[in-house]
Every structure is written in C-alpha cells, then in structure tokens.
Design a protein around this motif. Structure first.
Motif, PDB file in Angstrom:
ATOM      1  N   LYS A 167      58.072 -28.412  81.262  1.00  0.00           N
ATOM      2  CA  LYS A 167      58.296 -29.432  82.670  1.00  0.00           C
ATOM      3  C   LYS A 167      59.811 -28.661  83.340  1.00  0.00           C
ATOM      4  CE  LYS A 167      59.934 -34.157  82.015  1.00  0.00           C
ATOM      5  NZ  LYS A 167      59.867 -35.250  81.493  1.00  0.00           N
ATOM      6  N   GLU A 168      60.719 -28.373  83.106  1.00  0.00           N
ATOM      7  CA  GLU A 168      61.485 -27.838  83.927  1.00  0.00           C
ATOM      8  C   GLU A 168      61.034 -26.769  84.235  1.00  0.00           C
ATOM      9  OE1 GLU A 168      64.836 -28.950  83.276  1.00  0.00           O
ATOM     10  OE2 GLU A 168      63.765 -31.077  81.832  1.00  0.00           O
ATOM     11  N   LEU A 169      60.510 -25.925  84.775  1.00  0.00           N
ATOM     12  CA  LEU A 169      60.435 -25.301  84.901  1.00  0.00           C
ATOM     13  C   LEU A 169      59.649 -25.396  86.632  1.00  0.00           C
ATOM     14  CD1 LEU A 169      58.855 -21.483  83.227  1.00  0.00           C
ATOM     15  CD2 LEU A 169      60.908 -22.008  84.634  1.00  0.00           C
ATOM     16  N   ALA A 170      58.858 -26.735  85.893  1.00  0.00           N
ATOM     17  CA  ALA A 170      57.820 -27.562  87.305  1.00  0.00           C
ATOM     18  C   ALA A 170      58.571 -27.687  88.246  1.00  0.00           C
ATOM     19  CB  ALA A 170      56.947 -28.400  87.023  1.00  0.00           C
ATOM     20  N   LYS A 171      59.635 -28.105  87.096  1.00  0.00           N
ATOM     21  CA  LYS A 171      61.225 -29.418  88.428  1.00  0.00           C
ATOM     22  C   LYS A 171      61.864 -28.414  89.221  1.00  0.00           C
ATOM     23  CE  LYS A 171      62.751 -32.667  85.273  1.00  0.00           C
ATOM     24  NZ  LYS A 171      64.008 -32.686  83.866  1.00  0.00           N
ATOM     25  N   VAL A 172      61.995 -27.612  88.762  1.00  0.00           N
ATOM     26  CA  VAL A 172      62.987 -26.605  90.187  1.00  0.00           C
ATOM     27  C   VAL A 172      61.714 -25.246  90.611  1.00  0.00           C
ATOM     28  CG1 VAL A 172      64.551 -26.390  88.261  1.00  0.00           C
ATOM     29  CG2 VAL A 172      63.009 -24.596  88.144  1.00  0.00           C
ATOM     30  N   ASP A 173      60.067 -25.207  90.685  1.00  0.00           N
ATOM     31  CA  ASP A 173      59.672 -24.723  90.962  1.00  0.00           C
ATOM     32  C   ASP A 173      59.590 -24.337  92.789  1.00  0.00           C
ATOM     33  OD1 ASP A 173      57.319 -22.921  91.410  1.00  0.00           O
ATOM     34  OD2 ASP A 173      56.292 -24.985  92.144  1.00  0.00           O
ATOM     35  N   SER A 174      59.873 -25.663  92.985  1.00  0.00           N
ATOM     36  CA  SER A 174      60.186 -25.495  94.814  1.00  0.00           C
ATOM     37  C   SER A 174      61.634 -24.877  94.841  1.00  0.00           C
ATOM     38  CB  SER A 174      60.388 -26.884  95.265  1.00  0.00           C
ATOM     39  OG  SER A 174      61.878 -27.113  94.518  1.00  0.00           O
ATOM     40  N   LYS A 175      62.417 -24.960  94.838  1.00  0.00           N
ATOM     41  CA  LYS A 175      63.791 -23.720  94.605  1.00  0.00           C
ATOM     42  C   LYS A 175      63.381 -22.293  94.351  1.00  0.00           C
ATOM     43  CE  LYS A 175      66.810 -26.877  92.915  1.00  0.00           C
ATOM     44  NZ  LYS A 175      68.276 -27.515  92.289  1.00  0.00           N
ATOM     45  N   LEU A 176      61.948 -22.013  93.701  1.00  0.00           N
ATOM     46  CA  LEU A 176      61.520 -20.669  93.009  1.00  0.00           C
ATOM     47  C   LEU A 176      60.716 -20.162  93.732  1.00  0.00           C
ATOM     48  CD1 LEU A 176      61.056 -20.555  88.713  1.00  0.00           C
ATOM     49  CD2 LEU A 176      63.264 -20.082  90.319  1.00  0.00           C
ATOM     50  N   GLY A 177      60.019 -20.916  95.117  1.00  0.00           N
ATOM     51  CA  GLY A 177      59.063 -20.597  96.042  1.00  0.00           C
ATOM     52  C   GLY A 177      59.358 -19.257  96.722  1.00  0.00           C
ATOM     53  N   GLY A 178      60.577 -18.827  97.275  1.00  0.00           N
ATOM     54  CA  GLY A 178      60.997 -17.366  97.841  1.00  0.00           C
ATOM     55  C   GLY A 178      60.732 -16.127  96.923  1.00  0.00           C
ATOM     56  N   LEU A 179      60.236 -16.697  95.087  1.00  0.00           N
ATOM     57  CA  LEU A 179      60.428 -15.674  94.307  1.00  0.00           C
ATOM     58  C   LEU A 179      59.149 -15.488  94.772  1.00  0.00           C
ATOM     59  CD1 LEU A 179      62.132 -16.766  90.477  1.00  0.00           C
ATOM     60  CD2 LEU A 179      63.090 -15.164  92.714  1.00  0.00           C
ATOM     61  N   SER A 180      58.540 -13.353  94.147  1.00  0.00           N
ATOM     62  CA  SER A 180      57.339 -12.997  94.661  1.00  0.00           C
ATOM     63  C   SER A 180      56.824 -13.727  93.000  1.00  0.00           C
ATOM     64  CB  SER A 180      57.197 -11.976  94.098  1.00  0.00           C
ATOM     65  OG  SER A 180      58.377 -10.888  93.506  1.00  0.00           O
ATOM     66  N   VAL A 181      55.697 -12.802  93.132  1.00  0.00           N
ATOM     67  CA  VAL A 181      54.448 -13.204  91.922  1.00  0.00           C
ATOM     68  C   VAL A 181      55.350 -12.749  90.810  1.00  0.00           C
ATOM     69  CG1 VAL A 181      51.912 -13.609  90.457  1.00  0.00           C
ATOM     70  CG2 VAL A 181      52.622 -13.734  92.865  1.00  0.00           C
ATOM     71  N   THR A 182      55.205 -11.796  90.347  1.00  0.00           N
ATOM     72  CA  THR A 182      56.239 -10.576  89.733  1.00  0.00           C
ATOM     73  C   THR A 182      57.194 -11.067  89.198  1.00  0.00           C
ATOM     74  OG1 THR A 182      54.831  -8.792  90.609  1.00  0.00           O
ATOM     75  CG2 THR A 182      56.271  -8.534  89.187  1.00  0.00           C
ATOM     76  N   GLU A 183      58.325 -11.937  90.329  1.00  0.00           N
ATOM     77  CA  GLU A 183      59.950 -12.627  89.195  1.00  0.00           C
ATOM     78  C   GLU A 183      59.440 -13.530  89.098  1.00  0.00           C
ATOM     79  OE1 GLU A 183      62.282 -10.729  93.129  1.00  0.00           O
ATOM     80  OE2 GLU A 183      60.815 -12.487  93.383  1.00  0.00           O
ATOM     81  N   LYS A 184      58.554 -14.490  89.328  1.00  0.00           N
ATOM     82  CA  LYS A 184      57.852 -16.025  88.641  1.00  0.00           C
ATOM     83  C   LYS A 184      57.675 -15.954  87.075  1.00  0.00           C
ATOM     84  CE  LYS A 184      56.796 -18.365  92.489  1.00  0.00           C
ATOM     85  NZ  LYS A 184      56.214 -19.616  93.374  1.00  0.00           N
ATOM     86  N   GLU A 185      56.375 -14.168  87.056  1.00  0.00           N
ATOM     87  CA  GLU A 185      56.365 -14.669  85.790  1.00  0.00           C
ATOM     88  C   GLU A 185      56.909 -12.980  84.726  1.00  0.00           C
ATOM     89  OE1 GLU A 185      52.873 -10.619  87.357  1.00  0.00           O
ATOM     90  OE2 GLU A 185      51.907 -12.450  86.827  1.00  0.00           O
ATOM     91  N   THR A 186      58.401 -13.123  85.552  1.00  0.00           N
ATOM     92  CA  THR A 186      59.942 -12.744  84.887  1.00  0.00           C
ATOM     93  C   THR A 186      60.531 -13.744  84.121  1.00  0.00           C
ATOM     94  OG1 THR A 186      59.943 -10.079  86.252  1.00  0.00           O
ATOM     95  CG2 THR A 186      62.320 -10.976  84.878  1.00  0.00           C
ATOM     96  N   VAL A 187      60.273 -14.995  84.972  1.00  0.00           N
ATOM     97  CA  VAL A 187      61.094 -16.048  84.738  1.00  0.00           C
ATOM     98  C   VAL A 187      60.723 -16.520  83.442  1.00  0.00           C
ATOM     99  CG1 VAL A 187      61.451 -18.403  85.686  1.00  0.00           C
ATOM    100  CG2 VAL A 187      61.892 -16.272  87.344  1.00  0.00           C
ATOM    101  N   ASP A 188      58.993 -16.761  83.702  1.00  0.00           N
ATOM    102  CA  ASP A 188      58.319 -17.138  82.759  1.00  0.00           C
ATOM    103  C   ASP A 188      58.491 -17.130  81.332  1.00  0.00           C
ATOM    104  OD1 ASP A 188      56.181 -18.674  82.449  1.00  0.00           O
ATOM    105  OD2 ASP A 188      54.864 -17.611  81.796  1.00  0.00           O
ATOM    106  N   ARG A 189      58.490 -15.567  81.671  1.00  0.00           N
ATOM    107  CA  ARG A 189      58.430 -14.349  79.939  1.00  0.00           C
ATOM    108  C   ARG A 189      59.955 -15.117  79.438  1.00  0.00           C
ATOM    109  NH1 ARG A 189      56.299 -10.883  82.891  1.00  0.00           N
ATOM    110  NH2 ARG A 189      58.120  -9.381  83.073  1.00  0.00           N
TER     111      ARG A 189
END
Length: 93
Positions: A47-69
């Motif tokens: 839920k918290e990641l979903a809240k900031v998803d729009s702010k993370l839009g500039g991240l690559s898929v790899t970077e988003k996976e890193t944030v997730d991990r």
C-alpha cells in the motif's frame, strides 16, 4: 539379552520422536499468528509503495525491482524479532 537391548533402544527412539512431535505440535499454534503478521506487513508495504508509485515513475524496471527487494528486506528484518519471540514463547509453553 539381545531382545531386551533392542526393546530399550526402541523405547529410546520412541521417546526422542515423541519429544520432536510434541515440539512440532506446539509450534502449530504460532504459525497462524506469524502468517497473519507477515500478511499484514506485506499489505502495508504494498500500500505504501502504491502511494509513491507516481513519484517512482522515473525509475527503470530494474530500479523498481530493487526498491521492491529493499522494502521486503526491511519488513522481514522488522518482523524477525517479534516472530522469534512468538516462537520462543510457544516453545516455553
């Protein structure tokens, strides 16, 4: 005699297995609580990641996976202590 020795050995094996079984049986009480904690923590994390998803839009898929991990790792580390304590309390009972 040989038969008595075998009976004594078998009884010892049975005692050891009984202790292991009782320990396993007691641990079943903590499993639902641990599962509930993990599920709740994962729901909050997502839920918290979903809240900031729009702010993370500039991240690559790899970077988003890193944030997730990283966030999963943080949640796991936060839950480790309470889950260990639950297991310890259950083992003491």
């Amino acid at each position: 005699d040989k038969r008595k020795k075998l009976v004594v050995e078998a009884e010892e094996v049975l005692r050891e297995e009984l202790v292991a079984f009782e320990s396993w049986q007691q641990s079943l009480g903590t499993v639902p609580m641990i599962t509930m904690l993990q599920t709740r923590a994962e729901r909050i994390r997502a839920k918290e990641l979903a809240k900031v998803d729009s702010k993370l839009g500039g991240l690559s898929v790899t970077e988003k996976e890193t944030v997730d991990r990283i966030t999963k790792g943080i949640v796991n580390k936060l839950l480790h202590g309470p889950m260990t304590q639950l297991r310890r309390v259950n083992d003491a009972e």
